[in-house]
Design an enzyme around this catalytic site. Structure first.
Site, PDB file in Angstrom:
ATOM      1  N   GLU A 158      23.278  33.129  61.952  1.00 19.26           N
ATOM      2  CA  GLU A 158      23.548  33.255  63.391  1.00 19.26           C
ATOM      3  C   GLU A 158      22.694  32.287  64.204  1.00 19.26           C
ATOM      4  O   GLU A 158      22.094  32.648  65.215  1.00 19.26           O
ATOM      5  CB  GLU A 158      23.321  34.703  63.856  1.00 19.26           C
ATOM      6  CG  GLU A 158      24.355  35.678  63.320  1.00 19.26           C
ATOM      7  CD  GLU A 158      24.319  37.039  63.998  1.00 19.26           C
ATOM      8  OE1 GLU A 158      25.344  37.721  63.995  1.00 19.26           O
ATOM      9  OE2 GLU A 158      23.254  37.410  64.536  1.00 19.26           O
ATOM     10  N   GLU A 239      30.008  39.537  58.822  1.00 15.48           N
ATOM     11  CA  GLU A 239      29.426  40.833  59.173  1.00 15.48           C
ATOM     12  C   GLU A 239      30.449  41.611  59.988  1.00 15.48           C
ATOM     13  O   GLU A 239      30.571  41.412  61.194  1.00 15.48           O
ATOM     14  CB  GLU A 239      28.116  40.681  59.952  1.00 15.48           C
ATOM     15  CG  GLU A 239      26.982  40.103  59.134  1.00 15.48           C
ATOM     16  CD  GLU A 239      25.646  40.101  59.878  1.00 15.48           C
ATOM     17  OE1 GLU A 239      25.552  40.773  60.934  1.00 15.48           O
ATOM     18  OE2 GLU A 239      24.709  39.432  59.410  1.00 15.48           O
TER      19      GLU A 239
END
Length: 595
Positions: A158, A239
């Site tokens: 991320e 995710e």
């Protein structure tokens, strides 16, 4: 030779389309004797792949250490994944977030201020190169191209959400990580993941790396965002947030199984691949929990149940069955279903031995001797990467009030051993009144978890900045690092004293010990009603923190820690308890929810 490739529209395993249906299972949050059970239950839910992060600081507690044994044996974990017939995705960071202490980055890396955080910085990249040289050969020899389970390896994590790095430096940093990864023999596809947001996806990847997205709802809409940034190749949600983590003092987070199932159905029906975050959350054992700070510092609870399909203690939930039914619409699912575990043993424990913390400081003091300095050193100055440090100096009768610039994260303040108040980062309580007498001032400072997300990653712990009174700045400090994480093993039998009345309240900071017999190998749930805040051990293993502020009402005790006879329960109570008694109860209590 087996192959795994990124095709025009699909992942290709040995040349054939392969939809990755994965679940996150962190080996570092599960007792190693339970790894095989959790992996098997993933297969029974219909998953074909297991994903795990790798926390750098878990394997490298010091710059000159790297541990791949016992509960850190990533190779054994991946071998168990393969033995169950599943594939694997490995995410080694170097930054992982994961609500883990420091996001997985070792605190020692930033202690002297010479290494940049998540940047194209020579000191940072050199340390990553050493980390990869220790770790990645374990992964390389288990790649699908060598007959193993590993399909893909992630680069960073991320990164598009991390602020303050210019675009050109982001590119150079990510390409340096690719080079360091490939240099260790990783030849399977590499990928990045970012939140399903145009800005994050544009900042967090490279044109030559496959982009994936993270989200937990509105699957078709989020896949469309991802497709704008990854115009060819398979779509994947790395995710798929099927629950959420908990922070001390807030509610226990849950999501509706039917809503999660519907979003997963949309995702799989679109042909996308998925990794459920989490399939099984486990626990933040020891002092490994992270924290978030977006203006309010919020440490993560010991439980990392996450409202996942498989609960903290490995039981299938309603969400497990709902997601299994969805997966069965799109892929083969075994006929076998995991059985529900029996209720845990119920018993009371009297903690009939105790000792005050200040009576055993010499036994639990850290690796360094007492440090004296004009200004209070940070924990990082003392090379104390987690836990507690005891600070001390003198106050005068006219000092009146104590004010700290900042304490990270919580301090019990006492004068001549008498409690006078608490400094607390979460509540922004930076001052306490002092008694009108001269004496020895002590601050027992607790690091409650290093920030795991955002710009405060890498900050030091302990007392940060000056400490003042109504009349002056305090100087002439003494600081003692405490090895409280392993305290039961440091306390000799001779130091323990009879507790006396087992119905009378007890004062902290103090250790309390009791013994019990039970069912060997059975999971237990420790309930500490009437206790305030502290640490809990069973048979010398630090289970983690407990707190009366909730939400979590029980502490999970993995069955492999429990013997039939002679079990030892030790608590470090920081404030006080209604009575020196604890209970083991039949089922977990993760606390109240928003509903």
């Amino acid at each position: 030779m087996p192959t795994f490739e990124i095709g025009e529209r699909d992942f290709l395993l040995d040349g054939r389309p392969f939809q990755v249906i994965s679940g996150a299972l962190h080996y570092f949050r599960v007792h190693p004797d339970q790894w095989a059970d959790r992996i098997r239950k993933a297969r029974l839910m219909g998953l074909n792949t297991i994903e795990t992060y790798v926390p750098w600081n878990f394997h490298a507690p010091e710059p000159d250490e790297f541990d791949l044994a016992g509960r850190r044996d990533l190779g054994r974990f991946l071998d168990l994944v393969a033995a169950e017939g599943l594939r694997a995705v490995v995410r080694p960071g170097p930054y992982i977030c994961a609500e883990w202490d420091g996001g997985g980055l070792p605190a020692w890396l930033f202690a002297d201020g010479s290494a940049g955080v998540r940047r194209h910085d020579p000191a940072f990249l050199e340390a990553i190169g050493t980390y990869y040289a220790h770790l990645l050969p374990v992964v390389a020899e288990r790649q699908v191209t060598r007959g193993g389970p590993v399909l893909m390896v992630q680069v960073e994590n991320e990164y598009g959400a991390y602020p303050g790095v210019p675009a050109d430096e982001r590119t150079r940093y990510l390409r340096a990580l690719v080079d360091l990864t490939r240099a260790q023999g990783i030849d399977v596809p590499l990928f990045t993941c970012d939140q399903a947001d145009d800005e994050h996806l544009s900042l967090g990847g490279l044109p030559e790396l496959h982009k994936t997205a993270n989200f937990g709802s509105r699957s078709l809409e989020r896949l469309a965002v991802l497709r704008r940034h990854q115009p060819t190749g398979p779509l994947m949600c790395t995710e798929f947030w099927d629950g959420w983590f908990d922070s001390w003092g807030l509610e226990h987070h849950v999501t509706a199984p039917e809503t999660t199932a519907a979003d997963l159905d949309d995702l799989l029906g679109a042909g996308a691949s998925v990794n459920l975050y989490m399939f099984h959350g486990g626990s933040n054992l020891g002092l490994t929990n992270g924290a978030n700070d977006k203006g309010t510092y919020l440490p993560i609870t010991t439980s990392y149940d996450y409202d996942a399909p498989l609960s903290e203690h490995g039981a299938p939930t309603a969400k497990f069955h709902a997601l299994r039914a969805v997966i069965a619409k799109h892929a083969p699912v075994p006929d076998e279903v995991p059985v529900e575990p029996a209720p845990a043993p119920e018993l009371d424990v009297v903690l009939d031995r105790r000792v005050a913390l200040d009576g055993v400081l010499d036994l639990v003091s850290g690796r360094t001797s007492r440090t004296s300095s004009a200004q209070p050193p940070t924990m990082d100055d003392l090379r104390q990467w987690s836990g507690f440090v005891l600070y001390g100096t003198r106050v005068a009768a006219d000092d009146a009030v104590l004010v700290a610039d900042e304490v990270r994260d919580r301090a019990l303040v006492a004068v001549d051993g008498d409690p006078v108040g608490v400094l607390d980062r979460t509540t922004h309580a930076w001052s306490v009144p002092l008694p009108r007498r001269a004496g020895t001032l002590t601050l027992l400072v607790e690091d409650r978890g290093r920030v795991n997300y955002g710009p405060r990653i890498g900050e030091p712990k302990g007392i940060v900045g000056p400490v003042r009174t109504a009349t002056r700045e305090l100087t002439d400090w003494e600081a003692v690092p405490l090895r409280l994480d392993v305290a039961p093993g440091l306390l000799t039998d001779a130091v323990w004293q009879p507790a006396g009345d087992d119905a009378a309240p007890v004062a902290g900071p103090s250790f309390h010990r009791g013994t019990f017999g039970s069912v060997a190998g059975a999971d237990h749930f420790l309930r500490l009603d009437g206790w305030s805040r502290g640490l809990a051990w069973v048979n010398g293993e630090l289970l983690g923190r407990y707190s009366g502020q909730g939400p979590t009402g029980t502490v999970y005790v993995p069955g492999p820690l429990v013997r039939a006879e002679g079990n030892e329960l030790v608590l470090l109570e920081l404030h006080g308890a209604a009575a020196p008694r604890a209970r083991f109860v039949a089922a977990p209590d993760l606390g109240p929810t928003e509903a």
